[in-house]
Design a protein around this motif. Structure first.
Motif, PDB file in Angstrom:
ATOM      1  N   GLN A  89       0.810  -1.223   0.000  1.00  0.00           N
ATOM      2  CA  GLN A  89       0.000   0.000   0.000  1.00  0.00           C
ATOM      3  C   GLN A  89       0.843   1.272   0.000  1.00  0.00           C
ATOM      4  OE1 GLN A  89      -3.410  -0.428   0.137  1.00  0.00           O
ATOM      5  NE2 GLN A  89      -3.905  -2.009   1.612  1.00  0.00           N
ATOM      6  N   ARG A  90       2.145   1.166   0.154  1.00  0.00           N
ATOM      7  CA  ARG A  90       2.989   2.359   0.068  1.00  0.00           C
ATOM      8  C   ARG A  90       4.337   1.954  -0.509  1.00  0.00           C
ATOM      9  NH1 ARG A  90       3.494   2.529   6.549  1.00  0.00           N
ATOM     10  NH2 ARG A  90       1.270   2.850   6.403  1.00  0.00           N
ATOM     11  N   SER A  91       4.985   2.946  -1.113  1.00  0.00           N
ATOM     12  CA  SER A  91       6.178   2.605  -1.878  1.00  0.00           C
ATOM     13  C   SER A  91       7.399   3.331  -1.322  1.00  0.00           C
ATOM     14  CB  SER A  91       5.961   3.010  -3.327  1.00  0.00           C
ATOM     15  OG  SER A  91       7.125   2.795  -4.071  1.00  0.00           O
ATOM     16  N   GLN A  92       8.560   2.694  -1.454  1.00  0.00           N
ATOM     17  CA  GLN A  92       9.787   3.389  -1.056  1.00  0.00           C
ATOM     18  C   GLN A  92      10.428   4.080  -2.263  1.00  0.00           C
ATOM     19  OE1 GLN A  92      13.524   1.355  -0.314  1.00  0.00           O
ATOM     20  NE2 GLN A  92      12.445  -0.587  -0.421  1.00  0.00           N
ATOM     21  N   LEU A  93       9.781   3.979  -3.437  1.00  0.00           N
ATOM     22  CA  LEU A  93      10.363   4.571  -4.646  1.00  0.00           C
ATOM     23  C   LEU A  93      10.011   6.052  -4.721  1.00  0.00           C
ATOM     24  CD1 LEU A  93       9.238   1.702  -7.030  1.00  0.00           C
ATOM     25  CD2 LEU A  93      11.415   1.899  -5.817  1.00  0.00           C
ATOM     26  N   TRP A  94      10.930   6.850  -5.257  1.00  0.00           N
ATOM     27  CA  TRP A  94      10.686   8.293  -5.385  1.00  0.00           C
ATOM     28  C   TRP A  94       9.817   8.534  -6.606  1.00  0.00           C
ATOM     29  CZ3 TRP A  94      11.989  12.263  -2.041  1.00  0.00           C
ATOM     30  CH2 TRP A  94      12.691  11.863  -0.918  1.00  0.00           C
ATOM     31  N   TRP A  95       8.609   8.999  -6.329  1.00  0.00           N
ATOM     32  CA  TRP A  95       7.530   9.166  -7.290  1.00  0.00           C
ATOM     33  C   TRP A  95       7.951   9.936  -8.540  1.00  0.00           C
ATOM     34  CZ3 TRP A  95       3.094   6.876  -7.785  1.00  0.00           C
ATOM     35  CH2 TRP A  95       2.013   7.513  -8.389  1.00  0.00           C
ATOM     36  N   ASP A  96       8.717  11.008  -8.356  1.00  0.00           N
ATOM     37  CA  ASP A  96       9.002  11.915  -9.474  1.00  0.00           C
ATOM     38  C   ASP A  96      10.231  11.506 -10.278  1.00  0.00           C
ATOM     39  OD1 ASP A  96       7.026  14.090  -8.671  1.00  0.00           O
ATOM     40  OD2 ASP A  96       8.190  13.787  -6.863  1.00  0.00           O
ATOM     41  N   LEU A  97      10.957  10.511  -9.811  1.00  0.00           N
ATOM     42  CA  LEU A  97      12.235  10.178 -10.459  1.00  0.00           C
ATOM     43  C   LEU A  97      12.154   8.834 -11.169  1.00  0.00           C
ATOM     44  CD1 LEU A  97      14.693  11.198  -7.597  1.00  0.00           C
ATOM     45  CD2 LEU A  97      13.751  12.611  -9.426  1.00  0.00           C
ATOM     46  N   PRO A  98      13.025   8.634 -12.176  1.00  0.00           N
ATOM     47  CA  PRO A  98      13.074   7.317 -12.829  1.00  0.00           C
ATOM     48  C   PRO A  98      13.380   6.224 -11.804  1.00  0.00           C
ATOM     49  CG  PRO A  98      14.404   8.926 -14.028  1.00  0.00           C
ATOM     50  CD  PRO A  98      13.976   9.592 -12.751  1.00  0.00           C
ATOM     51  N   LEU A  99      12.835   5.027 -12.042  1.00  0.00           N
ATOM     52  CA  LEU A  99      13.008   3.910 -11.108  1.00  0.00           C
ATOM     53  C   LEU A  99      14.477   3.697 -10.736  1.00  0.00           C
ATOM     54  CD1 LEU A  99      12.071   1.370  -9.595  1.00  0.00           C
ATOM     55  CD2 LEU A  99      12.099   0.148 -11.769  1.00  0.00           C
ATOM     56  N   ILE A 100      15.360   3.807 -11.730  1.00  0.00           N
ATOM     57  CA  ILE A 100      16.783   3.513 -11.480  1.00  0.00           C
ATOM     58  C   ILE A 100      17.361   4.426 -10.388  1.00  0.00           C
ATOM     59  CG2 ILE A 100      17.568   5.016 -13.385  1.00  0.00           C
ATOM     60  CD1 ILE A 100      19.261   1.745 -12.304  1.00  0.00           C
ATOM     61  N   GLU A 101      16.841   5.658 -10.278  1.00  0.00           N
ATOM     62  CA  GLU A 101      17.358   6.587  -9.266  1.00  0.00           C
ATOM     63  C   GLU A 101      17.068   6.062  -7.856  1.00  0.00           C
ATOM     64  OE1 GLU A 101      19.272   9.174  -9.441  1.00  0.00           O
ATOM     65  OE2 GLU A 101      19.369   9.182 -11.617  1.00  0.00           O
ATOM     66  N   SER A 102      15.850   5.535  -7.648  1.00  0.00           N
ATOM     67  CA  SER A 102      15.506   4.982  -6.334  1.00  0.00           C
ATOM     68  C   SER A 102      16.377   3.767  -6.024  1.00  0.00           C
ATOM     69  CB  SER A 102      14.029   4.576  -6.287  1.00  0.00           C
ATOM     70  OG  SER A 102      13.219   5.706  -6.357  1.00  0.00           O
ATOM     71  N   LEU A 103      16.640   2.950  -7.048  1.00  0.00           N
ATOM     72  CA  LEU A 103      17.455   1.754  -6.824  1.00  0.00           C
ATOM     73  C   LEU A 103      18.905   2.145  -6.510  1.00  0.00           C
ATOM     74  CD1 LEU A 103      16.009  -0.602  -9.607  1.00  0.00           C
ATOM     75  CD2 LEU A 103      15.338  -0.423  -7.212  1.00  0.00           C
ATOM     76  N   ARG A 104      19.408   3.171  -7.223  1.00  0.00           N
ATOM     77  CA  ARG A 104      20.763   3.665  -6.935  1.00  0.00           C
ATOM     78  C   ARG A 104      20.832   4.202  -5.500  1.00  0.00           C
ATOM     79  NH1 ARG A 104      21.419   6.704 -12.297  1.00  0.00           N
ATOM     80  NH2 ARG A 104      22.303   5.099 -13.621  1.00  0.00           N
ATOM     81  N   LEU A 105      19.754   4.890  -5.091  1.00  0.00           N
ATOM     82  CA  LEU A 105      19.734   5.440  -3.731  1.00  0.00           C
ATOM     83  C   LEU A 105      19.830   4.314  -2.700  1.00  0.00           C
ATOM     84  CD1 LEU A 105      19.386   7.774  -1.710  1.00  0.00           C
ATOM     85  CD2 LEU A 105      16.921   7.438  -1.884  1.00  0.00           C
ATOM     86  N   VAL A 106      19.074   3.226  -2.938  1.00  0.00           N
ATOM     87  CA  VAL A 106      19.134   2.089  -2.009  1.00  0.00           C
ATOM     88  C   VAL A 106      20.563   1.548  -1.950  1.00  0.00           C
ATOM     89  CG1 VAL A 106      18.375  -0.302  -1.660  1.00  0.00           C
ATOM     90  CG2 VAL A 106      16.705   1.468  -2.232  1.00  0.00           C
ATOM     91  N   GLY A 107      21.202   1.431  -3.121  1.00  0.00           N
ATOM     92  CA  GLY A 107      22.587   0.969  -3.178  1.00  0.00           C
ATOM     93  C   GLY A 107      23.498   1.847  -2.329  1.00  0.00           C
ATOM     94  N   ALA A 108      23.271   3.178  -2.396  1.00  0.00           N
ATOM     95  CA  ALA A 108      24.113   4.124  -1.649  1.00  0.00           C
ATOM     96  C   ALA A 108      23.794   4.067  -0.158  1.00  0.00           C
ATOM     97  CB  ALA A 108      23.898   5.537  -2.182  1.00  0.00           C
ATOM     98  N   LEU A 109      22.487   4.057   0.190  1.00  0.00           N
ATOM     99  CA  LEU A 109      22.099   4.082   1.601  1.00  0.00           C
ATOM    100  C   LEU A 109      22.593   2.846   2.354  1.00  0.00           C
ATOM    101  CD1 LEU A 109      18.443   5.478   1.447  1.00  0.00           C
ATOM    102  CD2 LEU A 109      20.418   6.594   2.482  1.00  0.00           C
ATOM    103  N   TYR A 110      22.629   1.707   1.641  1.00  0.00           N
ATOM    104  CA  TYR A 110      23.072   0.473   2.289  1.00  0.00           C
ATOM    105  C   TYR A 110      24.538   0.184   1.968  1.00  0.00           C
ATOM    106  CZ  TYR A 110      18.273  -0.261   3.652  1.00  0.00           C
ATOM    107  OH  TYR A 110      17.027  -0.096   4.216  1.00  0.00           O
ATOM    108  N   ASP A 111      25.191   1.163   1.336  1.00  0.00           N
ATOM    109  CA  ASP A 111      26.614   1.092   1.035  1.00  0.00           C
ATOM    110  C   ASP A 111      26.996  -0.211   0.333  1.00  0.00           C
ATOM    111  OD1 ASP A 111      29.000   2.315   0.922  1.00  0.00           O
ATOM    112  OD2 ASP A 111      29.558   2.016   3.015  1.00  0.00           O
ATOM    113  N   VAL A 112      26.217  -0.570  -0.683  1.00  0.00           N
ATOM    114  CA  VAL A 112      26.495  -1.794  -1.452  1.00  0.00           C
ATOM    115  C   VAL A 112      27.676  -1.491  -2.386  1.00  0.00           C
ATOM    116  CG1 VAL A 112      25.526  -3.491  -3.056  1.00  0.00           C
ATOM    117  CG2 VAL A 112      24.023  -2.328  -1.417  1.00  0.00           C
ATOM    118  N   PRO A 113      28.772  -2.271  -2.332  1.00  0.00           N
ATOM    119  CA  PRO A 113      29.908  -2.007  -3.224  1.00  0.00           C
ATOM    120  C   PRO A 113      29.465  -2.003  -4.693  1.00  0.00           C
ATOM    121  CG  PRO A 113      30.476  -3.672  -1.600  1.00  0.00           C
ATOM    122  CD  PRO A 113      29.007  -3.421  -1.460  1.00  0.00           C
ATOM    123  N   ALA A 114      30.120  -1.155  -5.504  1.00  0.00           N
ATOM    124  CA  ALA A 114      29.663  -0.910  -6.880  1.00  0.00           C
ATOM    125  C   ALA A 114      29.503  -2.203  -7.684  1.00  0.00           C
ATOM    126  CB  ALA A 114      30.633   0.041  -7.568  1.00  0.00           C
ATOM    127  N   ALA A 115      30.510  -3.099  -7.602  1.00  0.00           N
ATOM    128  CA  ALA A 115      30.462  -4.326  -8.411  1.00  0.00           C
ATOM    129  C   ALA A 115      29.295  -5.208  -7.949  1.00  0.00           C
ATOM    130  CB  ALA A 115      31.778  -5.085  -8.267  1.00  0.00           C
TER     131      ALA A 115
END
Lengths: 308, 260
Positions: free
Chosen positions: A103-129
């Motif tokens: 019923q609710r989303s963690q994705l940023w409504w106004d931005l392309p999907l990839i931006e939200s996924l990149r943000l998750v990668g950054a917030l959880y400090d997932v190594p680039a590879a």
């Protein structure tokens, strides 16, 4: 993996007053109403299990999930997730759980999907590879490639849900909480979500706690369910055992020649041919069928008994 | 810690640039405001050489600059936090390994950077209309403006946190914006404020978001006054940090109690 013992959550809110000056009175009141949302709940979920956590609206399901994620602290009782107390060690706990709310989303409504996924990668400090590999896997499993660059506001509900599932699993958390992940989805989208959950559970031994009102989800994914109502556990065990223990009687449904439909409970041990014979002797039968008890009718009966 | 915050800042930047029509309208509004202020103040000055130590040219340069600063740095996070608290999306912000306030501050920084990029096309027009010439105190200007911006972001974070109690920050944000812009001196320089209003404006921190840096730029404040302004700014930042920490602790308990 998850241990919950005598978990209780009581919400305390300022009393609301009716009438024109009620809002003002509510603002300054020192009187409080208490509501028990979760009442002495205990269960354990081992690593790699997929458990259905079921209950009617307001039963305390989401409150439990919020305590498991560390957002809420319990009023009393114990919660351990992967050996940690979630609200005491919130940051480490955050890395070990993924959460999806239908019923609710963690994705940023106004931005392309990839931006939200990149943000998750950054917030959880997932190594680039690792992030690149994870994203590729998510794209393959969930078919994200066609809409990765589309703003989330332009996605269909099914596409958005696939995006949310990817966001929850990009950092490979060992535990996944799913709160009504298939709500509002069409049959194909539901199927895609279920297949993803099965794959994730199988491939990574991910522990899944699934909250849903869609019992087809439960039958497709879970072998064990925990049923709660009014904050208390009504049943914890296998689905098959539940149906056997609580199954209401099978029912004979008879459509008569004059368009009337009548139903007869088939008591345990009763002979079905005998029952049909008796009905046929007194009526002209156009059609008949036997209804087997399904999970939904079993759960309905348990809820009905608990409210009595 | 750096990577999560950089990620959040990137989202803030992309968010600012997501709506191109907004960009055009904001640029037009800024240019219109600077033009209108120029017309009004030219008429008020008439033939007078200067008022309260400011020549008309210095005043116009000051107002243009103060408005340019205000448009570029007005915080967005109270609106973002308001929306996310009301819709329950704040759940995700609270469930991240990075703290809520650092996330919001990073988002704001990215958003401000986007605002600066957005306003770039308007800068030549504003400089021309405001007859702004290069400053003699670039370091003092940059330092006081940066510290003023930090104060502004911290005040906005306070409003975000208040949302955990009220669930409604729309009216508070509007009121805050009105008060902060007025006391920042974007319409009228603080040196023109009469009596008690002047004393109040001097006591509040809003002047560091507009008046002080702009007055340093045009040379109305200089030397020891610049150093003194910076010391007071740093004191405000320290005080706000303590206040924010204390309020957040209480708000956090409240989230924990009410369930976000």
């Amino acid at each position: 993996m998850i241990r919950v013992e005598s978990l209780t959550k009581v919400f305390r809110r300022p009393r609301t007053f009716p009438g024109p000056l009620g809002a003002l009175r509510t603002l300054v009141t020192r009187r409080y109403d208490e509501r028990v949302a979760v009442d002495d709940v205990s269960f354990e979920i081992p690593e790699g299990e997929v458990v259905g956590y079921l209950g009617p609206n307001g039963a305390g399901k989401s409150t439990t999930v919020k305590m498991l994620t560390g957002i809420l602290t319990p009023t009393s009782g114990l919660v351990e997730v992967g050996g940690r107390v979630p609200w005491r060690d919130r940051s480490a706990n955050a890395r070990s759980v993924g959460v999806v709310f239908g019923q609710r989303s963690q994705l940023w409504w106004d931005l392309p999907l990839i931006e939200s996924l990149r943000l998750v990668g950054a917030l959880y400090d997932v190594p680039a590879a690792h992030f690149t590999g994870s994203l590729r896997r998510m794209c393959d499993l969930l078919g994200l490639d066609d809409f990765l660059d589309t703003p989330v506001r332009q996605l269909s509900l099914g596409q958005r849900m696939r995006g949310d599932l990817a966001a929850a699993m990009l950092y490979d958390p060992p535990i996944l909480y799913l709160d009504e992940p298939t709500v509002g989805l069409d049959v194909l989208a539901k199927q895609a979500v279920r297949e993803f959950i099965v794959d994730t559970n199988r491939a990574g031994r991910t522990t899944v706690v699934l909250t849903t009102h869609d019992l087809a989800d439960v039958e497709a994914l879970c072998r064990r369910i925990i049923l709660i109502d009014k904050g208390r556990v009504l049943y914890d065990g296998g689905i098959d055992a539940l149906v056997t223990a609580y199954a209401p009687p099978r029912r004979l449904v008879v459509h008569l020649a004059d368009d009337e439909t009548r139903t007869f409970d088939i008591a345990g041990g009763a002979s079905v041919p005998e029952l049909i014979g008796r009905v046929a002797a007194e009526n002209t039968i156009r059609d008949l069928s036997i209804e087997e008890p399904d999970l939904e009718s079993v759960i309905k009966q348990i809820y009905a008994e608990s409210t009595r | 810690m750096i990577r999560p915050l950089a990620g959040m800042a990137r989202v803030g930047l992309r968010f600012q640039l997501a709506y191109r029509s907004d960009v055009i309208m904001t640029v037009l509004a800024l240019i219109a405001q600077v033009f209108l202020l120029r017309m009004v103040w030219t008429s008020v000055y008439g033939g007078a050489g200067q008022a309260r130590g400011l020549t008309l040219e210095a005043l116009l340069a000051y107002l243009s600059l103060a408005n340019l600063q205000a448009f570029a740095t007005t915080p967005i996070i109270p609106l973002i936090a308001h929306f996310r608290i009301r819709t329950g999306m704040v759940f995700f912000d609270l469930s991240r390994p990075t703290g809520y306030l650092p996330q919001m501050a990073a988002f704001q920084a990215g958003h401000t950077l986007g605002g600066l990029l957005m306003l770039a096309p308007a800068v030549p027009v504003v400089l021309l209309v405001g007859t702004i010439t290069p400053t003699a105190q670039p370091l003092g200007y940059a330092a006081t403006l940066t510290l003023g911006y930090v104060i502004s972001v911290m005040m906005s974070l306070l409003i975000c946190v208040i949302g955990f109690w009220t669930l409604e920050t729309g009216a508070i944000s509007l009121l805050y914006r009105l008060i902060s812009q007025f006391f920042a001196g974007t319409m009228v320089p603080l040196s023109f404020f009469p009596g008690a209003l002047g004393v109040l404006a001097e006591a509040l921190p809003f002047k560091y978001m507009g008046y002080v840096p702009a007055a340093i730029y045009v040379g109305h404040l200089s030397g020891g006054q610049v150093v003194q302004a910076m010391i007071v700014e740093v004191s405000w930042i320290a005080g706000l940090a303590v206040l924010l920490w204390a309020v957040w602790r209480r708000a956090h308990r409240r989230v924990v109690i009410n369930g976000g």
